[in-house]
Design a protein around this motif. Structure first.
Motif, PDB file in Angstrom:
ATOM      1  N   ALA A 174       0.874  -1.146  -0.049  1.00 23.98           N
ATOM      2  CA  ALA A 174      -0.012  -0.075   0.069  1.00 23.98           C
ATOM      3  C   ALA A 174       0.886   1.308  -0.121  1.00 23.98           C
ATOM      4  N   SER A 175       1.954   1.320   0.929  1.00 26.12           N
ATOM      5  CA  SER A 175       2.906   2.408   0.851  1.00 26.12           C
ATOM      6  C   SER A 175       3.457   2.818  -0.589  1.00 26.12           C
ATOM      7  N   SER A 176       3.652   1.706  -1.387  1.00 25.39           N
ATOM      8  CA  SER A 176       4.223   2.074  -2.807  1.00 25.39           C
ATOM      9  C   SER A 176       2.947   2.318  -3.818  1.00 25.39           C
ATOM     10  N   ASN A 177       2.013   1.569  -3.858  1.00 26.74           N
ATOM     11  CA  ASN A 177       0.800   1.918  -4.421  1.00 26.74           C
ATOM     12  C   ASN A 177       0.281   3.317  -4.214  1.00 26.74           C
ATOM     13  N   LEU A 178       0.002   3.733  -3.042  1.00 31.57           N
ATOM     14  CA  LEU A 178      -0.543   5.049  -2.636  1.00 31.57           C
ATOM     15  C   LEU A 178       0.414   6.147  -2.812  1.00 31.57           C
ATOM     16  N   ALA A 179       1.668   5.924  -3.320  1.00 29.33           N
ATOM     17  CA  ALA A 179       2.380   7.065  -3.536  1.00 29.33           C
ATOM     18  C   ALA A 179       2.175   7.815  -4.512  1.00 29.33           C
ATOM     19  N   ARG A 237      -1.457   2.669   7.851  1.00 25.64           N
ATOM     20  CA  ARG A 237      -0.941   1.623   7.083  1.00 25.64           C
ATOM     21  C   ARG A 237       0.096   1.984   6.173  1.00 25.64           C
ATOM     22  N   ILE A 238       0.015   3.473   5.648  1.00 22.01           N
ATOM     23  CA  ILE A 238       1.212   3.638   4.615  1.00 22.01           C
ATOM     24  C   ILE A 238       2.386   3.956   5.693  1.00 22.01           C
ATOM     25  N   MET A 239       2.403   4.403   6.814  1.00 22.38           N
ATOM     26  CA  MET A 239       3.522   4.292   7.607  1.00 22.38           C
ATOM     27  C   MET A 239       4.005   3.065   8.357  1.00 22.38           C
ATOM     28  N   LEU A 240       2.967   2.232   8.307  1.00 17.68           N
ATOM     29  CA  LEU A 240       3.699   1.074   8.923  1.00 17.68           C
ATOM     30  C   LEU A 240       4.467   0.162   7.564  1.00 17.68           C
ATOM     31  N   GLY A 241       3.887   0.345   6.390  1.00 20.99           N
ATOM     32  CA  GLY A 241       4.435  -0.045   5.266  1.00 20.99           C
ATOM     33  C   GLY A 241       5.874   0.363   4.955  1.00 20.99           C
ATOM     34  N   THR A 242       5.686   1.817   4.879  1.00 19.61           N
ATOM     35  CA  THR A 242       7.016   2.484   4.722  1.00 19.61           C
ATOM     36  C   THR A 242       8.102   2.151   5.892  1.00 19.61           C
ATOM     37  N   TYR A 243       7.927   1.997   6.845  1.00 17.91           N
ATOM     38  CA  TYR A 243       8.604   1.542   8.091  1.00 17.91           C
ATOM     39  C   TYR A 243       9.238   0.128   7.687  1.00 17.91           C
ATOM     40  N   ALA A 244       8.236  -0.777   7.195  1.00 17.86           N
ATOM     41  CA  ALA A 244       8.788  -2.279   7.009  1.00 17.86           C
ATOM     42  C   ALA A 244       9.518  -2.355   5.755  1.00 17.86           C
ATOM     43  N   LEU A 245       9.536  -1.395   5.016  1.00 15.93           N
ATOM     44  CA  LEU A 245      10.468  -1.292   3.657  1.00 15.93           C
ATOM     45  C   LEU A 245      11.727  -0.482   3.727  1.00 15.93           C
ATOM     46  N   SER A 246      11.833   0.224   4.885  1.00 16.43           N
ATOM     47  CA  SER A 246      13.102   1.054   4.994  1.00 16.43           C
ATOM     48  C   SER A 246      14.288   0.546   5.237  1.00 16.43           C
ATOM     49  N   ALA A 247      15.408   0.901   4.979  1.00 17.87           N
ATOM     50  CA  ALA A 247      16.672   0.471   4.997  1.00 17.87           C
ATOM     51  C   ALA A 247      16.937   0.176   6.442  1.00 17.87           C
ATOM     52  N   GLY A 248      17.729  -1.282   6.639  1.00 18.84           N
ATOM     53  CA  GLY A 248      17.950  -1.703   7.864  1.00 18.84           C
ATOM     54  C   GLY A 248      16.531  -2.537   8.503  1.00 18.84           C
ATOM     55  N   TYR A 249      15.458  -2.393   7.870  1.00 20.53           N
ATOM     56  CA  TYR A 249      14.419  -2.974   8.497  1.00 20.53           C
ATOM     57  C   TYR A 249      13.832  -4.169   7.405  1.00 20.53           C
ATOM     58  N   TYR A 250      13.949  -4.010   6.063  1.00 23.54           N
ATOM     59  CA  TYR A 250      13.394  -4.636   5.193  1.00 23.54           C
ATOM     60  C   TYR A 250      13.413  -6.050   5.458  1.00 23.54           C
ATOM     61  N   ASP A 251      14.587  -6.722   5.820  1.00 29.30           N
ATOM     62  CA  ASP A 251      14.834  -8.236   5.996  1.00 29.30           C
ATOM     63  C   ASP A 251      13.906  -8.690   7.255  1.00 29.30           C
ATOM     64  N   ALA A 252      14.146  -7.994   8.155  1.00 31.12           N
ATOM     65  CA  ALA A 252      13.721  -8.199   9.471  1.00 31.12           C
ATOM     66  C   ALA A 252      12.086  -8.283   9.409  1.00 31.12           C
ATOM     67  N   PHE A 253      11.299  -7.592   8.547  1.00 28.56           N
ATOM     68  CA  PHE A 253      10.138  -7.366   8.723  1.00 28.56           C
ATOM     69  C   PHE A 253       9.286  -7.818   7.249  1.00 28.56           C
ATOM     70  N   TYR A 254       9.407  -7.093   6.198  1.00 27.11           N
ATOM     71  CA  TYR A 254       8.738  -7.433   5.002  1.00 27.11           C
ATOM     72  C   TYR A 254       9.475  -8.739   4.427  1.00 27.11           C
ATOM     73  N   GLY A 255      10.952  -8.920   4.559  1.00 29.96           N
ATOM     74  CA  GLY A 255      11.416 -10.169   4.065  1.00 29.96           C
ATOM     75  C   GLY A 255      10.916 -11.428   4.928  1.00 29.96           C
ATOM     76  N   GLN A 256      10.876 -11.121   6.195  1.00 30.74           N
ATOM     77  CA  GLN A 256      10.477 -12.422   7.017  1.00 30.74           C
ATOM     78  C   GLN A 256       8.924 -12.600   6.578  1.00 30.74           C
ATOM     79  N   ALA A 257       8.280 -11.662   6.586  1.00 34.49           N
ATOM     80  CA  ALA A 257       6.686 -11.905   6.185  1.00 34.49           C
ATOM     81  C   ALA A 257       6.721 -12.710   4.944  1.00 34.49           C
ATOM     82  N   GLN A 258       7.440 -12.366   4.243  1.00 34.13           N
ATOM     83  CA  GLN A 258       7.672 -13.255   2.812  1.00 34.13           C
ATOM     84  C   GLN A 258       7.943 -14.624   2.956  1.00 34.13           C
ATOM     85  N   LYS A 259       8.550 -14.933   3.790  1.00 36.69           N
ATOM     86  CA  LYS A 259       8.954 -16.208   4.266  1.00 36.69           C
ATOM     87  C   LYS A 259       7.898 -16.738   5.020  1.00 36.69           C
TER      88      LYS A 259
END
Length: 487
Positions: free
Chosen positions: A321-326, A361-383
């Motif tokens: 959503a963070s990406s789409n609503l930009a 949701r935009i703020m949550l998504g942007t945080y999850a994609l941010s540098a240093g957090y991508y692998d810990a949050f978004y990447g882990q969720a995809q696993k």
């Protein structure tokens, strides 16, 4: 007779057959539905826009084609409501957001084109949680929708307006979108049939994106047969959608009466335990018993990773959503709040245009994609998403379809849930299917202790719609009879 009871007598199958045969006029059918809208819309608020003039012109054109000996299509003269996040040429598409208020698309979504081609008559655009983010249709910038079964209750969300339009008899069928349960949950709350198809079976071209890997368009209807008829009309490959499945859609209507004898049905243990109200669980058990009585083999099955579906979803969906609503930036279309600099203008436009849940949701998504957090949050969720897919695949090696509640409870009071996390829990049974990309549907099956509808969810593997609809038809035939009266 209540609006809901009147609407159930006018099924899409019956309307289309009568109009095509010249036994009823599309104009008369439309006027009956417009009269129900006039009588109930002020209380329910199912619509953002009612397109009276365009609907009358469309109905008259259908009657002219029938008089000329032409076949207008499988949905000839059937009134349909369309969720207000599907683009409609010449008709405002707002996503129930101030940032798109009054925006008129220059083209139709593919599903809208197919609705027109099938002979259906669009009657308006339905209310939703802003940008489809919510489970109660209370997040709309234009006010909440009420449940026609009980006006003190929510209709569910985010496609609450589309569910309410069908439940209230305002339209025979409707279209919604389902990202984490946004068709099935309101269908359960309003006592109608709601279908989330296999990801890619129905084109997303012209659907305003929330989470592109999860979104899917699907039908609402009063009967399983009507839902099958509408899904057949909108399904199939679309070259305009890169994720569209390049093969013929499953045939549904001709297999509805095949029965469930020999079908293997698994009741998902992780979705029938803690957190599900006893009266909802009782209906699910009764549904399982009904399928067993109809000849199916019914057993319990574990799909362990679904327990993590909610956590994974609320990282993946907000990130997308963070990406789409930009794109809603005050520059290209929609609301623009003037400011001294371009950056200040964008900030001011988005601050004024988006509601609290969308911002969250935009703020949550942007945080999850941010540098240093991508692998810990978004990447882990995809696993975790991959684990869910694997666990479903293992279950479908043993079973043809799965069974669960659609929602943990029946419809709750308007304004009763202010905490976002509590609201998110309403989608605990529906989210795993979106993460896997599989089809699922909610079928009304009796009521809870409060007399409100309970939905039973039928899940199937990718492109397993045929078995899913056969099961749904059997459940519909065995369901306890209720009055469905509005309050």
């Amino acid at each position: 007779m209540s609006a809901a009871e009147a609407g159930s007598a006018d099924t899409a199958v019956r309307i289309a057959a009568a109009v095509r045969a010249g036994e009823r006029s599309a104009v008369d059918v439309l006027e009956a539905h417009l009269a129900r809208i006039d009588g109930g819309e002020a209380e329910v608020h199912a619509f953002n826009t009612v397109t009276v003039d365009a609907a009358r012109a469309a109905a008259a054109a259908i009657d002219e084609r029938v008089a000329a000996g032409e076949d207008p299509g499988p949905l000839a003269g059937v009134p349909i409501a369309i969720k207000d996040n599907l683009c409609t040429r010449g008709v405002a598409t707002t996503c129930s957001s101030k940032i798109l208020e009054g925006w008129v698309p220059p083209y139709d979504a593919t599903v809208v084109e197919r609705v027109w081609a099938s002979g259906a008559v669009p009657v308006g655009k339905t209310n939703l949680d802003e940008f489809a983010m919510g489970s109660s249709t209370e997040n709309s910038a234009f006010g909440p929708t009420r449940n026609p079964r009980d006006l003190t209750k929510v209709p569910g969300g985010s496609s609450g307006g589309s569910a309410a339009a069908v439940a209230g008899g305002f339209s025979a069928i409707s279209l919604g979108s389902d990202t984490g349960g946004s068709i099935r949950q309101p269908a359960a709350f309003c006592g109608v049939v709601g279908v989330k198809p296999t990801y890619g079976l129905v084109s997303r071209y012209g659907l305003v994106a929330f989470a592109s890997s999860l979104d899917q368009v699907g039908p609402f209807a009063t009967t399983v047969a009507d839902a099958a008829l509408l899904l057949e009309a909108i399904a199939g490959h679309d070259p305009a959608d890169a994720t569209s499945i390049p093969q013929e859609a499953p045939k549904l209507v001709e297999h509805l009466d095949d029965g469930v004898a020999g079908l293997r049905v698994g009741v998902v243990t992780e979705l029938t335990g803690e957190g599900i109200s006893p009266d909802v669980l009782a209906r699910v058990r009764e549904a399982a018993d009904a399928l067993a009585a109809a000849g199916a083999t019914v057993e319990e099955v574990s799909v362990p990773a679904v327990a993590y579906g909610l956590s994974a979803y609320y990282l993946i969906a907000p990130a997308e959503a963070s990406s789409n609503l930009a794109r809603f930036d005050g520059v290209r279309y929609g609301l623009r709040v003037d400011a001294p600099t371009t950056n200040e203008m964008m900030v001011a436009s988005r601050t004024a245009g988006f509601g609290d849940e969308v911002k969250r949701r935009i703020m949550l998504g942007t945080y999850a994609l941010s540098a240093g957090y991508y692998d810990a949050f978004y990447g882990q969720a995809q696993k975790v998403r991959t684990l869910i897919c694997r666990d479903f695949d293992a279950a479908y090696e043993r079973f043809d379809v799965l069974l669960s509640p659609t929602t943990p409870t029946t419809a709750f009071d308007l304004g009763a849930i202010a905490d976002p996390l509590t609201m998110y829990l309403n989608d605990i049974c529906t989210i795993p299917t979106n993460l896997a990309g599989h089809p699922a549907m909610s079928v009304p099956f009796g009521t809870g202790q409060d007399g409100l509808p309970v939905g039973v969810q039928v899940l199937a593997p990718a492109l397993g719609e045929q078995a899913m609809f056969r099961t749904a038809a059997a459940l519909e035939a065995a369901a306890p009879r209720t009055t469905g009266a509005s309050k």
